[in-house]
Scaffold this active site. Sequence first.
Site, PDB file in Angstrom:
ATOM      1  N   ARG A  64      -3.018   1.617  13.722  1.00  0.00           N
ATOM      2  CA  ARG A  64      -4.380   2.120  13.572  1.00  0.00           C
ATOM      3  C   ARG A  64      -5.121   1.912  14.878  1.00  0.00           C
ATOM      4  NH1 ARG A  64      -7.875   0.455   8.341  1.00  0.00           N
ATOM      5  NH2 ARG A  64      -5.954   1.164   7.347  1.00  0.00           N
ATOM      6  N   SER A 159      -8.199   4.934   6.746  1.00  0.00           N
ATOM      7  CA  SER A 159      -8.938   4.372   5.621  1.00  0.00           C
ATOM      8  C   SER A 159     -10.448   4.448   5.851  1.00  0.00           C
ATOM      9  CB  SER A 159      -8.472   2.939   5.358  1.00  0.00           C
ATOM     10  OG  SER A 159      -8.979   2.454   4.140  1.00  0.00           O
ATOM     11  N   ASP A 313     -13.475   4.510  -0.896  1.00  0.00           N
ATOM     12  CA  ASP A 313     -13.522   4.723   0.545  1.00  0.00           C
ATOM     13  C   ASP A 313     -12.813   6.049   0.868  1.00  0.00           C
ATOM     14  OD1 ASP A 313     -10.914   3.928   0.073  1.00  0.00           O
ATOM     15  OD2 ASP A 313     -10.779   2.619   1.812  1.00  0.00           O
ATOM     16  N   ASP A 315      -9.986   7.197   1.948  1.00  0.00           N
ATOM     17  CA  ASP A 315      -8.628   7.513   1.488  1.00  0.00           C
ATOM     18  C   ASP A 315      -8.384   7.049   0.058  1.00  0.00           C
ATOM     19  OD1 ASP A 315      -8.593   4.788   2.233  1.00  0.00           O
ATOM     20  OD2 ASP A 315      -6.436   4.845   2.641  1.00  0.00           O
ATOM     21  N   ARG A 318      -9.647   1.963  -1.989  1.00  0.00           N
ATOM     22  CA  ARG A 318     -10.561   0.865  -2.306  1.00  0.00           C
ATOM     23  C   ARG A 318     -11.641   1.339  -3.268  1.00  0.00           C
ATOM     24  NH1 ARG A 318     -11.397  -3.016   2.860  1.00  0.00           N
ATOM     25  NH2 ARG A 318      -9.407  -2.657   3.887  1.00  0.00           N
ATOM     26  N   THR A 389      -3.055 -12.481   3.826  1.00  0.00           N
ATOM     27  CA  THR A 389      -4.040 -11.413   3.711  1.00  0.00           C
ATOM     28  C   THR A 389      -3.391 -10.049   3.876  1.00  0.00           C
ATOM     29  OG1 THR A 389      -5.653 -12.916   4.678  1.00  0.00           O
ATOM     30  CG2 THR A 389      -6.237 -10.592   4.594  1.00  0.00           C
TER      31      THR A 389
END
Length: 597
Positions: A64, A159, A313, A315, A318, A389
Amino acid sequence: VRVYERQRDYKMESDLRAAVDEWLAFDKNEETLAQVRTLVSAQKYDLLKQKFFPRISFGTAGLRAEMSAGYACMNDLTVIQASQGLCKYLEHVHGGSNFSVVVGFDGRHNSQRFALRTATSFLLRGAKVHLFRAITPTPFVAYAVTHLGCAAGIMVTASHNPKADNGYKVYGANGAQIISPADKDIAAAIAANLQPWEGAWDDTLASTHSNRSDPYDIIFESYYKDLVCNKASAPASGVKFAYTAMHGVGHKFAKQAFEVFGLEPFVPVAEQVDPDPEFPTVKYPNPEEGAGALELAIKTATANGCGVILANDPDADRLAVAVLHGGAWRILSGNELGSLLAWWAWSTYRAQHPHADLANLYMLGSAVSTRQVASIAAKEGFKFEDTLTGFKWMGNRARELQAQGKHVLFSFEEAIGFCFGSTVVDKDGIGASVAAAQLALVAAARGMTLVDQLNAIYSEYGFHANFNSYFICRSPPTIDKIFAAIRSNGYPQTIAGVPVLAIRDVTTGLDTAQPDRKCVFPIQSGHMITFTMGNAATITLRTSGTEPKIKYYTDMKCAAASESERAAAVASLASFVDAATTELLQPHVHGLQRKEA
């Protein structure tokens, strides 16, 4: 090459010259070629370095970066190189090209073209490619990997990042995002296959090749058939919902979810229904940012008498939720929504399976998320585990548990990512939206809002105060300097006057709470340190894998019975965290920018 001769740092000059020369030989996109030539002619060497070094690499959510020329950015050439490396890696794993991949894309600038470049690389080697014909939510690609029996999935998306960014998310054959050692092996294969293959720039192959198929209709139908299995006994009406796709892909798919669940249609935020890569009505296309991102949604909900706002969001992986409570809009944090959805998943499961063996029932959460769900698990008797995470860790752990005959009921992270079951083992904003709607309807039938239900959970299982935020830092060397200072002299013994009881440093592999002082999580390249404090708080500092941020997360279980006591506990924690982050990060010294209120 004389334009390079004035560079003082000979080593970097040499590396830069080689990288630029290679780029000019490999790139066939006239726009990015012109960008590099212009910078060379203008002798903008510092800017060239930023665009070429370091090479874009797999982080928390795959590749990204900003869309621009250079090896550090997202562009046609780096997408081709990533796809060639992934293809060669899969050929090595499968002993040839007798495998298939699925490729999807969102509505951002260049996403469809990047997806076509990706598909072309695999088709050139004889692999089968399921290329979605139109924009699709990220969870549909994760779902399609296992449903179609693919060796891998690729989703072109950034995203919730700013409009200038794009990304390349890779799923393994198990439908979860790749983790080590696969990411390192793929990176090595990319490095060994940098020169575009003959035909890599063909703009027609992905549309005409016999090995290309379109999975859109099959996946659309089967995803909702599987999703409706999560339908619980809930009223079809009683709460009016507003929904925003945040200028992304979600509207069509969230609307279909409401239909298959038999719910009354939501009220869409008209200005944000259609995909728009400019994201014109929001500063950041991220519903996690709060009231600023949800301004139009709140306006629409208020005008139409809605009691709940659902926000995906861009894409649609979320979900954010806002609730009208006591005459005012309350935006739920990711930890609050995670606690609600975990309780909902548990309560509906228990009603449907009253005699199930809870020893085989699991929920998963990221290490920086609230321990509220752990408290629910401890009282009810099912298992809770935390992971590193990112959903890539939870997804792969879910598959491991599934292979052992366990049932993973729910997974979540505080960054508004939620997943029900293991049909999709990545965050799924579509499935989460309809689950949240059912919960809101059930609560309303009892005369409660989602905030009332949250307070009931606290009364039943205890209250965990959380205070999370971030600082913006666009200088990686500064970030490294900050964390080096924290680690110097054996880490701090006190923070903001409170004793440190234990330290877990995932970057170095230290965990002073373990008998051998070794961290049970895999060592990570990014910075992540957790302090367990003498005031019953934990505070975690970590760098983001996708954004120029130093994030911090805190959790503290409190004996707070009333809503006012809980608010006071959160305020007390926030005061401690402010002092702690000021001491540890020294934002005034390093020029860190706090999150906007």
